[in-house]
Scaffold this motif. Structure first.
Motif, PDB file in Angstrom:
ATOM      1  N   LEU A  28       0.833  -1.315   0.105  1.00 25.51           N
ATOM      2  CA  LEU A  28      -0.097   0.123   0.021  1.00 25.51           C
ATOM      3  C   LEU A  28       0.960   1.244  -0.199  1.00 25.51           C
ATOM      4  CD1 LEU A  28      -2.555   1.430   0.500  1.00 25.51           C
ATOM      5  CD2 LEU A  28      -2.290   1.442   2.758  1.00 25.51           C
ATOM      6  N   TRP A  29       1.822   1.278   0.979  1.00 25.58           N
ATOM      7  CA  TRP A  29       2.718   2.561   1.058  1.00 25.58           C
ATOM      8  C   TRP A  29       3.540   2.687  -0.025  1.00 25.58           C
ATOM      9  CZ3 TRP A  29       0.861   6.438   3.944  1.00 25.58           C
ATOM     10  CH2 TRP A  29       0.229   6.267   4.982  1.00 25.58           C
ATOM     11  N   ALA A  30       3.967   1.668  -0.764  1.00 26.36           N
ATOM     12  CA  ALA A  30       5.119   1.660  -1.704  1.00 26.36           C
ATOM     13  C   ALA A  30       4.166   2.179  -3.027  1.00 26.36           C
ATOM     14  CB  ALA A  30       5.509   0.353  -2.047  1.00 26.36           C
ATOM     15  N   ASN A  31       3.076   1.795  -3.223  1.00 26.91           N
ATOM     16  CA  ASN A  31       2.063   2.301  -4.148  1.00 26.91           C
ATOM     17  C   ASN A  31       1.765   3.845  -3.945  1.00 26.91           C
ATOM     18  OD1 ASN A  31       1.268   0.555  -6.388  1.00 26.91           O
ATOM     19  ND2 ASN A  31       1.018  -0.829  -4.544  1.00 26.91           N
ATOM     20  N   ILE A 158      -6.841  -2.712  -1.228  1.00 30.36           N
ATOM     21  CA  ILE A 158      -5.263  -2.938  -0.649  1.00 30.36           C
ATOM     22  C   ILE A 158      -4.755  -4.368  -1.044  1.00 30.36           C
ATOM     23  CG2 ILE A 158      -3.992  -3.227   1.344  1.00 30.36           C
ATOM     24  CD1 ILE A 158      -5.580  -0.967   2.597  1.00 30.36           C
ATOM     25  N   ARG A 159      -5.592  -5.442  -0.938  1.00 25.09           N
ATOM     26  CA  ARG A 159      -5.107  -6.665  -1.066  1.00 25.09           C
ATOM     27  C   ARG A 159      -4.959  -6.775  -2.899  1.00 25.09           C
ATOM     28  NH1 ARG A 159      -8.211  -8.456   3.562  1.00 25.09           N
ATOM     29  NH2 ARG A 159     -10.270  -8.101   2.218  1.00 25.09           N
ATOM     30  N   ALA A 226       2.621  -2.278  10.767  1.00 26.90           N
ATOM     31  CA  ALA A 226       2.223  -1.176  10.326  1.00 26.90           C
ATOM     32  C   ALA A 226       3.433  -0.109  10.022  1.00 26.90           C
ATOM     33  CB  ALA A 226       1.268  -0.469  11.186  1.00 26.90           C
ATOM     34  N   PHE A 227       4.163   0.018  11.222  1.00 27.06           N
ATOM     35  CA  PHE A 227       5.437   0.645  11.049  1.00 27.06           C
ATOM     36  C   PHE A 227       6.778   0.487   9.848  1.00 27.06           C
ATOM     37  CE2 PHE A 227       9.756   2.094  12.248  1.00 27.06           C
ATOM     38  CZ  PHE A 227       9.442   3.381  12.685  1.00 27.06           C
ATOM     39  N   THR A 228       6.649  -0.866   9.839  1.00 28.09           N
ATOM     40  CA  THR A 228       7.621  -1.286   8.980  1.00 28.09           C
ATOM     41  C   THR A 228       7.231  -1.093   7.509  1.00 28.09           C
ATOM     42  OG1 THR A 228       8.467  -3.127  10.457  1.00 28.09           O
ATOM     43  CG2 THR A 228       8.990  -3.383   8.226  1.00 28.09           C
ATOM     44  N   GLY A 229       5.753  -1.345   7.383  1.00 24.17           N
ATOM     45  CA  GLY A 229       5.075  -1.153   5.656  1.00 24.17           C
ATOM     46  C   GLY A 229       5.289   0.124   5.660  1.00 24.17           C
ATOM     47  N   VAL A 230       4.946   1.148   6.377  1.00 21.80           N
ATOM     48  CA  VAL A 230       5.126   2.578   6.268  1.00 21.80           C
ATOM     49  C   VAL A 230       6.413   3.064   5.804  1.00 21.80           C
ATOM     50  CG1 VAL A 230       4.595   4.961   7.134  1.00 21.80           C
ATOM     51  CG2 VAL A 230       3.107   3.189   7.582  1.00 21.80           C
ATOM     52  N   VAL A 231       7.351   2.725   6.716  1.00 17.83           N
ATOM     53  CA  VAL A 231       8.800   3.352   6.469  1.00 17.83           C
ATOM     54  C   VAL A 231       9.499   2.621   5.466  1.00 17.83           C
ATOM     55  CG1 VAL A 231      11.179   3.706   7.632  1.00 17.83           C
ATOM     56  CG2 VAL A 231       8.772   3.838   9.070  1.00 17.83           C
ATOM     57  N   GLY A 232       9.373   1.270   5.382  1.00 13.98           N
ATOM     58  CA  GLY A 232      10.146   0.477   4.141  1.00 13.98           C
ATOM     59  C   GLY A 232       9.765   0.631   2.822  1.00 13.98           C
ATOM     60  N   GLY A 233       8.216   0.637   2.683  1.00 12.21           N
ATOM     61  CA  GLY A 233       7.389   0.784   1.556  1.00 12.21           C
ATOM     62  C   GLY A 233       7.448   2.226   1.228  1.00 12.21           C
ATOM     63  N   LEU A 277       1.457   3.236 -14.718  1.00 15.08           N
ATOM     64  CA  LEU A 277       1.710   4.307 -13.509  1.00 15.08           C
ATOM     65  C   LEU A 277       0.385   5.122 -13.546  1.00 15.08           C
ATOM     66  CD1 LEU A 277       5.395   4.884 -13.930  1.00 15.08           C
ATOM     67  CD2 LEU A 277       4.306   3.520 -12.480  1.00 15.08           C
ATOM     68  N   VAL A 278      -0.332   5.610 -14.335  1.00 14.62           N
ATOM     69  CA  VAL A 278      -1.202   6.424 -14.572  1.00 14.62           C
ATOM     70  C   VAL A 278      -2.601   5.528 -13.853  1.00 14.62           C
ATOM     71  CG1 VAL A 278      -3.110   7.486 -15.753  1.00 14.62           C
ATOM     72  CG2 VAL A 278      -0.725   7.573 -16.347  1.00 14.62           C
ATOM     73  N   LEU A 279      -2.955   4.478 -14.122  1.00 12.71           N
ATOM     74  CA  LEU A 279      -3.764   3.522 -13.470  1.00 12.71           C
ATOM     75  C   LEU A 279      -3.433   3.400 -11.948  1.00 12.71           C
ATOM     76  CD1 LEU A 279      -6.355   1.789 -13.728  1.00 12.71           C
ATOM     77  CD2 LEU A 279      -4.891  -0.093 -14.244  1.00 12.71           C
ATOM     78  N   ARG A 280      -2.267   3.043 -11.734  1.00 11.97           N
ATOM     79  CA  ARG A 280      -1.922   3.124 -10.404  1.00 11.97           C
ATOM     80  C   ARG A 280      -2.241   4.310  -9.490  1.00 11.97           C
ATOM     81  NH1 ARG A 280       0.362   5.288  -7.022  1.00 11.97           N
ATOM     82  NH2 ARG A 280       0.828   6.752  -8.733  1.00 11.97           N
ATOM     83  N   GLU A 281      -2.244   5.411 -10.143  1.00 11.03           N
ATOM     84  CA  GLU A 281      -2.434   6.626  -9.399  1.00 11.03           C
ATOM     85  C   GLU A 281      -3.660   6.957  -8.727  1.00 11.03           C
ATOM     86  OE1 GLU A 281      -0.751  10.630  -8.422  1.00 11.03           O
ATOM     87  OE2 GLU A 281      -0.193   8.722  -9.347  1.00 11.03           O
ATOM     88  N   THR A 282      -4.644   6.063  -9.257  1.00 11.49           N
ATOM     89  CA  THR A 282      -5.996   5.859  -8.435  1.00 11.49           C
ATOM     90  C   THR A 282      -5.788   5.507  -7.153  1.00 11.49           C
ATOM     91  OG1 THR A 282      -6.206   3.535  -9.277  1.00 11.49           O
ATOM     92  CG2 THR A 282      -7.210   5.581 -10.764  1.00 11.49           C
ATOM     93  N   ASP A 283      -4.746   5.021  -6.523  1.00  9.22           N
ATOM     94  CA  ASP A 283      -4.670   4.563  -5.089  1.00  9.22           C
ATOM     95  C   ASP A 283      -4.482   5.740  -4.380  1.00  9.22           C
ATOM     96  OD1 ASP A 283      -1.942   4.924  -5.812  1.00  9.22           O
ATOM     97  OD2 ASP A 283      -1.204   3.027  -5.249  1.00  9.22           O
ATOM     98  N   GLN A 284      -3.834   6.834  -5.017  1.00  7.08           N
ATOM     99  CA  GLN A 284      -3.873   8.012  -4.282  1.00  7.08           C
ATOM    100  C   GLN A 284      -5.143   8.856  -4.024  1.00  7.08           C
ATOM    101  OE1 GLN A 284      -0.614   9.535  -3.543  1.00  7.08           O
ATOM    102  NE2 GLN A 284       0.784   8.350  -4.394  1.00  7.08           N
TER     103      GLN A 284
END
Length: 438
Positions: A28-31, A158-159, A226-233, A277-284
């Motif tokens: 999630l956070w990487a995207n 998210i999945r 949660a913390f690892t996913g945010v900081v790492g991703g 990448l444009v399609l992925r922008e919808t997660d924003q």
């Protein structure tokens, strides 16, 4: 399709499922860290003050340093959400009390609506770079419909991101990196003089997610996930995104932000990978609309979030079609600065002063007026120390304030860190004084 029991409850009174592991959070956070805005934002990163271009090494180091600092803040703000199971704005009941929490909630709704509309504009501009014959309005509506659908099934979305979209994004980023490293002209000249301003900018990109971190972290299986996913991703993705943007800017050779998309489309197989990448922008836009939805539930906890999702989705599309969102973005930066010192107040009160053991998120949580003091002082500190320009009239006001109190902003000062430091220290002092009185 996810089972109903695995989805976000329809009202705030429902029990949130704990189904997201570290890979879900990381994806999630990487995207979220890969953004079309990041590509165009590389222009500002390279010359944050407008008169002192950075060297390539300075820009890349600023990206890494700013991302690590900013994502650490976001990661820490996610932990209380995991522990309490409450979204971000409801968590603020424990910091300010239920009634006072409505103030930052309204501010968050305003900024999330704006950012959601801004993201639809970005998606439409990116799609137009590939399919120029299709009108802007069509892309905004299509992106708005997809965004709303994702918001209605957030955990399922998210999945899907983890299983499918992330792989496509990684392949696309690697492809463009290979192409741009081969085609981009050598980046020469520049200095380190604007390095603090560049770090300030990158931190601001990261901490803009603080108001929504707990909205997703409350569904994590653990605080560590949660913390690892945010900081790492997010850190890895944002560094890659801004770094790629630096090379795209060099190839484009233009100061027009929209021109940055040109090298992506012109690259071999560029239309295909840029389309991903444009399609992925919808997660924003999904994250912004979803955060608006759960923020509204802090005001009306028994309302069905699906009703809010559809209403916010329609309103966001309308804003993107009617309002000049490019001029609105500077105003959003002003609002976003509200949440940097607020995070510091929450972090000190929750982690240092023992707030975790007494955090009250009930609908009748008593007001804590004293917590407004460090928040306000941190907000002032942000604008006294930041070098990032926003709205001309607003910047002029703070320039006058510095002159009135005889304060000279130094080049090494950082607005986000200054706000967090002042707000955190005042919160600590205030907490110790109140404890002594009791």
């Amino acid at each position: 399709m996810a089972r109903v029991a695995d989805e976000v409850p329809l009202t705030l009174e429902g029990r949130p499922p704990k189904t997201l592991g570290v890979l879900d959070q990381g994806a999630l956070w990487a995207n979220l860290g890969v953004s079309l805005l990041g590509f165009s934002g590389a222009m500002f990163l390279l010359n944050p003050l407008g008169n002192a271009p950075l060297s390539l090494s300075a820009a890349l180091v600023a990206t890494v340093v700013g991302s690590l600092i900013g994502t650490a803040m976001v990661g820490l703000s996610a932990i209380p959400g995991t522990r309490t199971g409450q979204p971000s704005m409801v968590l603020l009941r424990g910091l300010f009390g239920a009634r006072i929490s409505y103030l930052p909630t309204v501010l968050n709704i305003v900024q999330m609506l704006g950012w959601g509309a801004f993201e639809l504009w970005v998606i439409a501009m990116g799609a137009s770079a590939i399919f120029g014959a299709v009108p802007y309005q069509v892309w905004v509506i299509v992106a708005g419909v997809l965004t709303t659908a994702l918001t209605i099934w957030p955990l399922g979305s998210i999945r899907v991101l983890r299983r499918y979209v992330t792989i496509g994004v990684i392949i696309s980023m690697v492809w463009f990196t290979v192409v741009f490293l081969r085609e981009a002209p050598a980046h020469t000249g520049g200095s380190w003089s604007a390095f603090p301003a560049a770090v300030d900018y990158v931190i601001a990109l990261s901490v803009s997610w603080v108001p929504m971190a707990a909205d997703f972290a409350r569904h994590s299986r653990s605080s560590a996930a949660a913390f690892t996913g945010v900081v790492g991703g997010y850190t890895l993705a944002q560094v890659a995104c801004l770094g790629l943007g630096v090379y795209a800017v060099a190839i484009a050779g233009s100061s027009d932000p929209a021109a940055v998309f040109g090298p992506f489309v012109a690259a071999p197989l560029g239309a295909l990978f840029f389309g991903i990448l444009v399609l992925r922008e919808t997660d924003q836009s999904f994250a912004n609309v979803y955060s608006t939805t759960v923020s509204l539930q802090n005001l009306m906890p028994r309302m069905d979030r699906r009703v809010f999702s559809v209403a916010i989705g329609v309103l966001t599309v309308a804003i993107a079609l009617i309002v000049d969102v490019t001029s609105y973005s500077a105003f959003l930066g002003v609002i976003g600065a509200v949440f940097v010192p607020m995070f510091a107040v929450l972090a000190v009160d929750y982690f240092v002063l023992g707030g975790a053991g007494r955090w009250n998120t009930a609908h009748d949580a008593p007001s804590r007026w004293a917590m407004l003091i460090p928040w306000a002082l941190g907000f002032v500190a942000y604008w006294l120390t930041t070098s990032t320009p926003s709205v001309a009239a607003w910047d002029a006001f703070w320039a006058g304030a510095r002159e009135a109190i005889g304060f000279t902003r130094q080049t090494w000062m950082n607005g986000a860190l200054g706000a967090a430091l002042v707000a955190g220290l005042v919160t600590l002092l205030l907490g110790l004084l109140l404890r002594r009185r009791r």
